[in-house]
Design an enzyme around this catalytic site. Sequence first.
Site, mmCIF file in Angstrom:
data_model
loop_
_atom_site.group_PDB
_atom_site.id
_atom_site.type_symbol
_atom_site.label_atom_id
_atom_site.label_comp_id
_atom_site.label_asym_id
_atom_site.label_seq_id
_atom_site.Cartn_x
_atom_site.Cartn_y
_atom_site.Cartn_z
ATOM 1 N N CYS A 2 -0.668 6.504 -0.853
ATOM 2 C CA CYS A 2 0.685 6.206 -0.471
ATOM 3 C C CYS A 2 1.320 6.949 0.460
ATOM 4 O O CYS A 2 1.097 8.068 0.760
ATOM 5 C CB CYS A 2 1.574 5.783 -1.568
ATOM 6 N N ASP A 28 15.744 11.737 3.260
ATOM 7 C CA ASP A 28 15.291 10.454 3.446
ATOM 8 C C ASP A 28 15.412 10.070 4.984
ATOM 9 O O ASP A 28 16.451 10.618 5.830
ATOM 10 C CB ASP A 28 16.362 9.560 2.761
ATOM 11 N N ASN A 82 15.128 3.282 -7.894
ATOM 12 C CA ASN A 82 15.065 1.815 -7.715
ATOM 13 C C ASN A 82 13.603 1.540 -8.277
ATOM 14 O O ASN A 82 12.496 2.253 -7.983
ATOM 15 C CB ASN A 82 14.719 1.445 -6.139
ATOM 16 N N GLY A 88 14.485 -2.991 -6.046
ATOM 17 C CA GLY A 88 14.328 -2.933 -4.650
ATOM 18 C C GLY A 88 13.440 -1.675 -4.197
ATOM 19 O O GLY A 88 13.668 -1.018 -3.211
ATOM 20 N N HIS A 93 5.937 5.041 -5.406
ATOM 21 C CA HIS A 93 5.748 6.770 -5.723
ATOM 22 C C HIS A 93 7.166 7.063 -6.235
ATOM 23 O O HIS A 93 7.895 7.076 -5.493
ATOM 24 C CB HIS A 93 5.044 7.315 -4.707
ATOM 25 N N HIS A 95 10.473 8.215 -6.955
ATOM 26 C CA HIS A 95 11.466 8.961 -6.322
ATOM 27 C C HIS A 95 12.783 9.000 -6.732
ATOM 28 O O HIS A 95 13.223 7.636 -6.891
ATOM 29 C CB HIS A 95 11.360 8.747 -4.857
HETATM 30 P P1 5GP Z 1 13.142 2.896 -2.397
HETATM 31 O O1 5GP Z 1 13.521 1.507 -1.673
HETATM 32 O O2 5GP Z 1 11.465 2.531 -2.393
HETATM 33 O O3 5GP Z 1 13.763 3.193 -3.418
HETATM 34 O O4 5GP Z 1 13.291 3.952 -1.428
HETATM 35 C C1 5GP Z 1 12.432 4.391 -0.299
HETATM 36 C C2 5GP Z 1 13.136 5.447 0.600
HETATM 37 O O5 5GP Z 1 12.005 6.009 1.546
HETATM 38 C C3 5GP Z 1 14.065 4.661 1.619
HETATM 39 O O6 5GP Z 1 15.281 5.152 1.372
HETATM 40 C C4 5GP Z 1 13.390 5.022 3.038
HETATM 41 O O7 5GP Z 1 14.229 5.261 3.934
HETATM 42 C C5 5GP Z 1 12.452 6.234 2.710
HETATM 43 N N1 5GP Z 1 11.447 6.470 3.378
HETATM 44 C C6 5GP Z 1 10.523 5.511 3.689
HETATM 45 N N2 5GP Z 1 9.391 5.902 4.499
HETATM 46 C C7 5GP Z 1 9.725 7.281 4.593
HETATM 47 C C8 5GP Z 1 9.283 8.546 5.374
HETATM 48 O O8 5GP Z 1 8.019 8.288 6.048
HETATM 49 N N3 5GP Z 1 9.860 9.512 5.650
HETATM 50 C C9 5GP Z 1 10.837 9.710 4.707
HETATM 51 N N4 5GP Z 1 11.701 10.927 4.823
HETATM 52 N N5 5GP Z 1 11.644 8.739 3.990
HETATM 53 C C10 5GP Z 1 11.053 7.599 3.900
HETATM 54 ZN ZN ZN Z 2 1.925 8.511 -3.970
#
Ligand code: 5GP
Ligand code: ZN
Length: 119
Positions: A2, A28, A82, A88, A93, A95
């Site tokens: 991932c 982020d 989330n 959402g 993974h 976080h």
């Molecule tokens: P989720 O919607 O899964 O809770 O949040 C995923 C977060 O990961 C989003 O806020 C998005 O901006 C961030 N994100 C996705 N891809 C990357 C990446 O390659 N690098 C970083 N630093 N953040 C990422």
């Molecule tokens: Zn992972």
Amino acid sequence: MCIFCKIVAGEIPANKVMENEEFLAFHDINPKAPIHILIIPKHHVENFQSTPPELMAKMTPFIQEVAKKLELDKTGYRLIVNNGEDGGQEVMHLHFHMLGGAKLSWPYLAIEEEAKKYM
Ligand code: 5GP
Ligand code: ZN
């Protein structure tokens, strides 16, 4: 692998804030507040719902250290997880989003048409 596992492995660059053997904090890529940090376990865990309590016991002090390093312990911050489809979650993974650096709004979060289902 991932996308966050790739960041842990160094295959994708990230702007790191803090790390130890088990956890990593990085900025982020699409910040939703002046400070928007993602805090992850280095070991892949899919979501909060499947997170063992032993992992949270170790993750909690790490999250608190990140807040201290960014001086958000003094001004305050918001932690968001989330989880799953309605939550959402886009990256499967675990976080924690740590948001701060300004007073945050607290809007009604449901997508309107979706919320009607429950009315
Ligand atoms: P989720 O919607 O899964 O809770 O949040 C995923 C977060 O990961 C989003 O806020 C998005 O901006 C961030 N994100 C996705 N891809 C990357 C990446 O390659 N690098 C970083 N630093 N953040 C990422
Ligand atoms: Zn992972």
